[in-house]
Design a protein around this motif. Sequence first.
Motif, PDB file in Angstrom:
ATOM      1  N   ALA A  17      11.377-134.545 -73.965  1.00 32.13           N
ATOM      2  CA  ALA A  17      12.031-132.853 -73.653  1.00 32.13           C
ATOM      3  C   ALA A  17      12.697-133.068 -72.579  1.00 32.13           C
ATOM      4  N   LEU A  18      14.123-133.316 -71.915  1.00 32.33           N
ATOM      5  CA  LEU A  18      14.408-133.590 -71.083  1.00 32.33           C
ATOM      6  C   LEU A  18      14.526-132.051 -69.719  1.00 32.33           C
ATOM      7  N   GLN A  19      15.082-130.764 -71.002  1.00 30.27           N
ATOM      8  CA  GLN A  19      14.997-129.537 -70.459  1.00 30.27           C
ATOM      9  C   GLN A  19      15.400-128.856 -71.545  1.00 30.27           C
ATOM     10  N   THR A  20      14.480-127.508 -71.111  1.00 31.45           N
ATOM     11  CA  THR A  20      14.209-126.835 -72.580  1.00 31.45           C
ATOM     12  C   THR A  20      15.971-126.347 -72.996  1.00 31.45           C
ATOM     13  N   GLN A  21      15.662-126.341 -74.517  1.00 35.30           N
ATOM     14  CA  GLN A  21      17.110-126.151 -75.117  1.00 35.30           C
ATOM     15  C   GLN A  21      16.607-125.259 -76.302  1.00 35.30           C
ATOM     16  N   ARG A  22      17.219-124.140 -76.231  1.00 43.78           N
ATOM     17  CA  ARG A  22      17.849-123.133 -77.517  1.00 43.78           C
ATOM     18  C   ARG A  22      18.521-123.168 -77.860  1.00 43.78           C
ATOM     19  N   PHE A  23      17.835-122.236 -79.053  1.00 42.96           N
ATOM     20  CA  PHE A  23      19.511-121.475 -79.720  1.00 42.96           C
ATOM     21  C   PHE A  23      18.973-120.417 -81.122  1.00 42.96           C
ATOM     22  N   ILE A  24      20.406-120.060 -81.268  1.00 41.94           N
ATOM     23  CA  ILE A  24      20.299-118.553 -82.137  1.00 41.94           C
ATOM     24  C   ILE A  24      20.443-119.127 -83.449  1.00 41.94           C
ATOM     25  N   THR A  25      19.755-119.246 -84.880  1.00 43.30           N
ATOM     26  CA  THR A  25      20.734-118.827 -85.659  1.00 43.30           C
ATOM     27  C   THR A  25      20.931-118.124 -86.861  1.00 43.30           C
ATOM     28  N   THR A  26      21.627-118.096 -87.377  1.00 42.35           N
ATOM     29  CA  THR A  26      22.031-117.125 -88.164  1.00 42.35           C
ATOM     30  C   THR A  26      22.058-117.135 -89.769  1.00 42.35           C
ATOM     31  N   ASP A  27      21.469-115.933 -89.988  1.00 38.16           N
ATOM     32  CA  ASP A  27      20.843-115.920 -91.621  1.00 38.16           C
ATOM     33  C   ASP A  27      22.478-116.024 -92.739  1.00 38.16           C
ATOM     34  N   SER A  28      22.366-116.626 -93.025  1.00 42.11           N
ATOM     35  CA  SER A  28      23.165-117.155 -94.327  1.00 42.11           C
ATOM     36  C   SER A  28      23.700-115.465 -95.157  1.00 42.11           C
ATOM     37  N   ASN A  29      22.627-114.756 -95.602  1.00 43.21           N
ATOM     38  CA  ASN A  29      23.168-113.604 -96.275  1.00 43.21           C
ATOM     39  C   ASN A  29      23.887-112.297 -94.905  1.00 43.21           C
ATOM     40  N   ASN A  30      23.438-111.908 -94.164  1.00 36.09           N
ATOM     41  CA  ASN A  30      23.925-110.397 -93.474  1.00 36.09           C
ATOM     42  C   ASN A  30      24.405-111.018 -91.912  1.00 36.09           C
ATOM     43  N   ALA A  31      24.125-112.407 -92.077  1.00 36.87           N
ATOM     44  CA  ALA A  31      25.153-112.634 -90.789  1.00 36.87           C
ATOM     45  C   ALA A  31      24.431-112.131 -89.344  1.00 36.87           C
ATOM     46  N   ARG A  32      23.064-112.021 -89.568  1.00 36.21           N
ATOM     47  CA  ARG A  32      22.437-111.327 -88.148  1.00 36.21           C
ATOM     48  C   ARG A  32      21.447-112.831 -87.558  1.00 36.21           C
ATOM     49  N   GLN A  33      21.758-112.463 -85.977  1.00 26.36           N
ATOM     50  CA  GLN A  33      20.994-113.577 -85.348  1.00 26.36           C
ATOM     51  C   GLN A  33      19.464-113.225 -85.267  1.00 26.36           C
ATOM     52  N   ASN A  34      18.575-113.182 -85.813  1.00 19.60           N
ATOM     53  CA  ASN A  34      17.673-112.946 -86.134  1.00 19.60           C
ATOM     54  C   ASN A  34      16.228-113.996 -85.166  1.00 19.60           C
ATOM     55  N   PHE A  35      16.601-114.856 -84.671  1.00 21.48           N
ATOM     56  CA  PHE A  35      15.558-115.858 -84.929  1.00 21.48           C
ATOM     57  C   PHE A  35      16.166-117.115 -83.960  1.00 21.48           C
ATOM     58  N   VAL A  36      14.861-117.495 -82.471  1.00 22.99           N
ATOM     59  CA  VAL A  36      15.220-118.377 -80.901  1.00 22.99           C
ATOM     60  C   VAL A  36      14.493-119.658 -81.479  1.00 22.99           C
ATOM     61  N   PHE A  37      15.038-121.087 -81.431  1.00 22.35           N
ATOM     62  CA  PHE A  37      14.588-121.612 -81.764  1.00 22.35           C
ATOM     63  C   PHE A  37      14.574-122.892 -80.560  1.00 22.35           C
ATOM     64  N   ARG A  38      13.379-123.273 -80.118  1.00 19.09           N
ATOM     65  CA  ARG A  38      14.178-124.301 -79.370  1.00 19.09           C
ATOM     66  C   ARG A  38      13.180-125.764 -79.105  1.00 19.09           C
ATOM     67  N   ASP A  39      13.676-126.763 -78.288  1.00 19.33           N
ATOM     68  CA  ASP A  39      13.109-128.120 -78.711  1.00 19.33           C
ATOM     69  C   ASP A  39      11.665-128.373 -77.277  1.00 19.33           C
ATOM     70  N   LEU A  40      10.879-128.911 -77.815  1.00 17.16           N
ATOM     71  CA  LEU A  40       9.221-128.626 -77.431  1.00 17.16           C
ATOM     72  C   LEU A  40       8.651-130.206 -77.628  1.00 17.16           C
ATOM     73  N   VAL A  41       7.565-131.064 -77.048  1.00 16.27           N
ATOM     74  CA  VAL A  41       7.309-131.283 -77.235  1.00 16.27           C
ATOM     75  C   VAL A  41       5.486-131.479 -78.089  1.00 16.27           C
ATOM     76  N   ILE A  42       5.360-131.593 -79.367  1.00 17.87           N
ATOM     77  CA  ILE A  42       3.566-131.087 -79.490  1.00 17.87           C
ATOM     78  C   ILE A  42       3.406-132.517 -80.258  1.00 17.87           C
ATOM     79  N   ASN A  43       1.829-132.577 -79.239  1.00 26.84           N
ATOM     80  CA  ASN A  43       1.116-133.789 -79.806  1.00 26.84           C
ATOM     81  C   ASN A  43       1.851-134.983 -79.857  1.00 26.84           C
TER      82      ASN A  43
END
Length: 162
Positions: A101-127
């Motif tokens: 990873a070059l730097q921590t990068q995060r983004f928020i997704t949108t729920d397809s049913n109600n257009a709410r933003q509930n979750f944060v995802f990020r890039d990460l190196v694991i194993n």
Amino acid sequence: MSDITLLNKGQSDWQNVVNQNFQNLNGDIIPFSDTGWLTDGLTLGANVASADLRYRIVTLGSRKTFTLYGSFTLNNAILAASWGTSGRLLFSFPNSVSKEALQTQRFITTDSNNARQNFVFRDLVINNQYGVYFDNYVVPGDTNTNYPSTFTQIASIHFDVA
């Protein structure tokens, strides 16, 4: 010098114009490559029920960018998995992307049913697996019990990658 076609707001064939502009510029200013929109090459995590994703990798000189858009249906278990484990993996990047990873990068997704933003995802190196993982809830105190067994999210993201 090659010609560049300008885009108009709402233009329906914008992808064709962008692709043609890349082809017109190739080698004129800075060397670059573009994979075009791809559907294969991503490895989905175990808690991803299904996905309809498109991505492209564009390299301009020494800079490489990864752009993804589409939707994915997640199993609730992705929210309950321990932080930093493969159970939270959304997808791993294709092999043409470095495993760092070059730097921590995060983004928020949108729920397809109600257009709410509930979750944060990020890039990460694991194993030695560089991918995008569920990071946290947008609302503090939210839990996986507030969501159905499967739910669909919409994403449009852009990552700087190596």
